[in-house]
Design an enzyme around this catalytic site. Sequence first.
Site, PDB file in Angstrom:
ATOM      1  N   GLY A 108       0.809  -1.224   0.000  1.00  0.00           N
ATOM      2  CA  GLY A 108       0.000   0.000   0.000  1.00  0.00           C
ATOM      3  C   GLY A 108       0.835   1.263   0.000  1.00  0.00           C
ATOM      4  N   GLY A 110       2.550   3.676   1.508  1.00  0.00           N
ATOM      5  CA  GLY A 110       3.104   3.884   2.841  1.00  0.00           C
ATOM      6  C   GLY A 110       3.632   5.285   3.043  1.00  0.00           C
ATOM      7  CE  LYS A 131       8.251   7.362  -3.738  1.00  0.00           C
ATOM      8  NZ  LYS A 131       8.741   6.695  -4.954  1.00  0.00           N
ATOM      9  CG  ASP A 143      10.366   7.872   7.829  1.00  0.00           C
ATOM     10  OD1 ASP A 143      10.015   7.481   6.706  1.00  0.00           O
ATOM     11  OD2 ASP A 143      11.474   8.405   8.043  1.00  0.00           O
ATOM     12  NE  ARG A 201       4.406   9.068  -7.077  1.00  0.00           N
ATOM     13  CZ  ARG A 201       4.710   7.811  -6.799  1.00  0.00           C
ATOM     14  NH1 ARG A 201       5.876   7.302  -7.203  1.00  0.00           N
ATOM     15  NH2 ARG A 201       3.879   7.030  -6.141  1.00  0.00           N
ATOM     16  NE  ARG A 208       1.171   2.138  -6.688  1.00  0.00           N
ATOM     17  CZ  ARG A 208       2.396   2.619  -6.566  1.00  0.00           C
ATOM     18  NH1 ARG A 208       3.417   1.788  -6.594  1.00  0.00           N
ATOM     19  NH2 ARG A 208       2.603   3.894  -6.400  1.00  0.00           N
ATOM     20  CG  ASP A 278       5.149  -3.240  -4.895  1.00  0.00           C
ATOM     21  OD1 ASP A 278       5.753  -4.255  -5.256  1.00  0.00           O
ATOM     22  OD2 ASP A 278       5.681  -2.326  -4.243  1.00  0.00           O
ATOM     23  CG  ASP A 288       6.570   3.578  -7.006  1.00  0.00           C
ATOM     24  OD1 ASP A 288       6.005   4.687  -7.051  1.00  0.00           O
ATOM     25  OD2 ASP A 288       6.271   2.704  -6.175  1.00  0.00           O
TER      26      ASP A 288
HETATM   27  P1  AMP Z   1       9.138   0.822  -2.950  1.00  0.00           P
HETATM   28  O1  AMP Z   1      10.287  -0.116  -2.796  1.00  0.00           O
HETATM   29  O2  AMP Z   1       9.526   2.286  -2.873  1.00  0.00           O
HETATM   30  O3  AMP Z   1       8.305   0.540  -4.139  1.00  0.00           O
HETATM   31  O4  AMP Z   1       8.219   0.621  -1.664  1.00  0.00           O
HETATM   32  C1  AMP Z   1       7.664  -0.607  -1.281  1.00  0.00           C
HETATM   33  C2  AMP Z   1       6.668  -0.404  -0.184  1.00  0.00           C
HETATM   34  O5  AMP Z   1       7.294   0.200   0.956  1.00  0.00           O
HETATM   35  C3  AMP Z   1       5.495   0.495  -0.526  1.00  0.00           C
HETATM   36  O6  AMP Z   1       4.365  -0.014   0.132  1.00  0.00           O
HETATM   37  C4  AMP Z   1       5.915   1.817   0.036  1.00  0.00           C
HETATM   38  O7  AMP Z   1       4.819   2.656   0.319  1.00  0.00           O
HETATM   39  C5  AMP Z   1       6.628   1.398   1.300  1.00  0.00           C
HETATM   40  N1  AMP Z   1       7.610   2.401   1.745  1.00  0.00           N
HETATM   41  C6  AMP Z   1       8.804   2.685   1.189  1.00  0.00           C
HETATM   42  N2  AMP Z   1       9.437   3.656   1.849  1.00  0.00           N
HETATM   43  C7  AMP Z   1       8.622   4.014   2.875  1.00  0.00           C
HETATM   44  C8  AMP Z   1       8.692   4.970   3.923  1.00  0.00           C
HETATM   45  N3  AMP Z   1       9.756   5.765   4.087  1.00  0.00           N
HETATM   46  N4  AMP Z   1       7.640   5.064   4.761  1.00  0.00           N
HETATM   47  C9  AMP Z   1       6.577   4.274   4.627  1.00  0.00           C
HETATM   48  N5  AMP Z   1       6.447   3.352   3.672  1.00  0.00           N
HETATM   49  C10 AMP Z   1       7.449   3.210   2.801  1.00  0.00           C
HETATM   50 MG    MG Z   2       6.718   1.257  -4.877  1.00  0.00          MG
END
Ligand code: AMP
Ligand code: MG
Length: 531
Positions: A108, A110, A131, A143, A201, A208, A278, A288
């Site tokens: 989701g 995050g 983002k 965080d 963005r 996705r 995702d 992403d």
């Molecule tokens: P990504 O590798 O950037 O595609 O992220 C994979 C998952 O980790 C997604 O669900 C993101 O929303 C979550 N995520 C990545 N970085 C953070 C962050 N700093 N805080 C919260 N969720 C994160």
């Molecule tokens: Mg991602």
Amino acid sequence: MTTSARRALQETQFESTVVEALPADPQSENVPRQVSGAAYTVVAPTAVVAPSLLAWSEDLAERLGLERPPSKGAAVDILAGNGLAPGMCPYAARYGGYQFGNWAGQLGDGRAITLGELIALDGSRQELQLKGAGPTPYSRFADGRAVLRSSLREFLCSEAMHHLGVPTTRALALVSTGEQVVRDMFYDGHPKPEPGAIVCRVAPTFIRFGNFEIHAASKEHVVLRRLVDHVICAHYSNFDIKDPATPAAWFTEICRRTAVMIAHWMRVGFVHGVMNTDNMSIVGLTLDYGPYGWLEGYDPNWTPNTTDAAGRRYCYGKQPQIGLWNLARLAGALMPIIEDCAVLQRGLELYRNTYRVTWQGMLAGKIGLDSIEREGDTALVDELFSLMAAVETDMPIFFRALGEHIVDREYRLIEQVVEPALYDASRFPADLRARWQAWFLRWQKRGEASGLDTSERQRHMNANNPCYLPRNYLAQLAIDAAAEGNVEPLAELLSVLRRPYERQLNRDAYASRRPEWARHRAGCSALSCSS
Ligand code: AMP
Ligand code: MG
């Protein structure tokens, strides 16, 4: 277009078809948790201390009909999560995904929060999403924030990809938060504070493959159906939603778009780095930007993602195959809707064919031929890539120079095309030189037989071979300056990247090989996952 059509962000009316069409999480507390039966959770961004505008994409703003805001004020507050425009109903989407080949369950948004949709001046509906806007129920252990280096990289690369002609989400603004974010950049137990930043963005949708997967995995078939219907109605409106054959045709179209997108990646040497399901857009856009990179020395096994260094699942050469694997996961998630496996198989088959035909067309363009389907063409192309791989040869520099020196004789081609692309000119053995000469002679002969005149061939080549790319070290130089408060290098780089296929006066430094100091410097070659 008249400037009077431009409006201030804070006065723009927003809508949310997603919020209207799909079921919301009935709970509202903003703590990490598993959500069920819902496509999203309504959640507000968390305010930051001192937002300030660092970068703005003027041509996207023009399309959206938005005025450039001053560096502080109501619009920048919205871009930082400190305020909302009329009609905005912020939410975090629920999705799951396969990460590095394994089902990871609920992921989701995050740290991404969608603010709402506006109608652009061309009539299209575009979503604005922040983002790094703070925690959501999907933040798991993290965080919800993003650091300047990662936000700047996303801002820069999405805009560069757009101008390269690669289907992509876009970025409107980059805002510093005035807050520090603690990151362990090397995952070596030495976390330190870094400046935080938020990127805004823009895309028709950020949905996705993983949004479908989570409903399928949770056996939420009614929600799954509603999501399919919503995406088709909102983003594939040429399909008739009442026709029972539509979901299958829609899946096939996703396969086609994904194939075209990945063929473009291969053409420009883009390596996404984290092709988890995702991170795969349902409308075929590059999505992403994290530890992405640009293939410099040609090496099909190269991956920019240090997390992927051992398995190399997401290396340059595997991207087309991973695209197919991801589509097969999407097909699996859609089986409750499209029960006929043969139909799904045909979609995957179309992916293979579309990728092959599109890539071959692009490759023909890259080397200035009418096609690469004649007898001997496969061998010609294989030898080219084998030569490039033999010693470290910068792929973008080689291809660009080949077009620019199309009329030169083979010994000049060595000097003008191969040598400038070599990372270590002292490692250019005589036998390799001879093979290059032989290749150039074959290529010239084949070019003469192409039926195209030289200027036409050169035009094709220059249109397929960019001169300027946001190489990681260039992005890093812009990051270093921005961290010191100087955003001029970023603005200058962005302006070069808006015309990537045109040689620009006095901008050779942006088209040259990665300097040696950048080879092992963090951020300049390889990067780690989410930051
Ligand atoms: P990504 O590798 O950037 O595609 O992220 C994979 C998952 O980790 C997604 O669900 C993101 O929303 C979550 N995520 C990545 N970085 C953070 C962050 N700093 N805080 C919260 N969720 C994160
Ligand atoms: Mg991602």
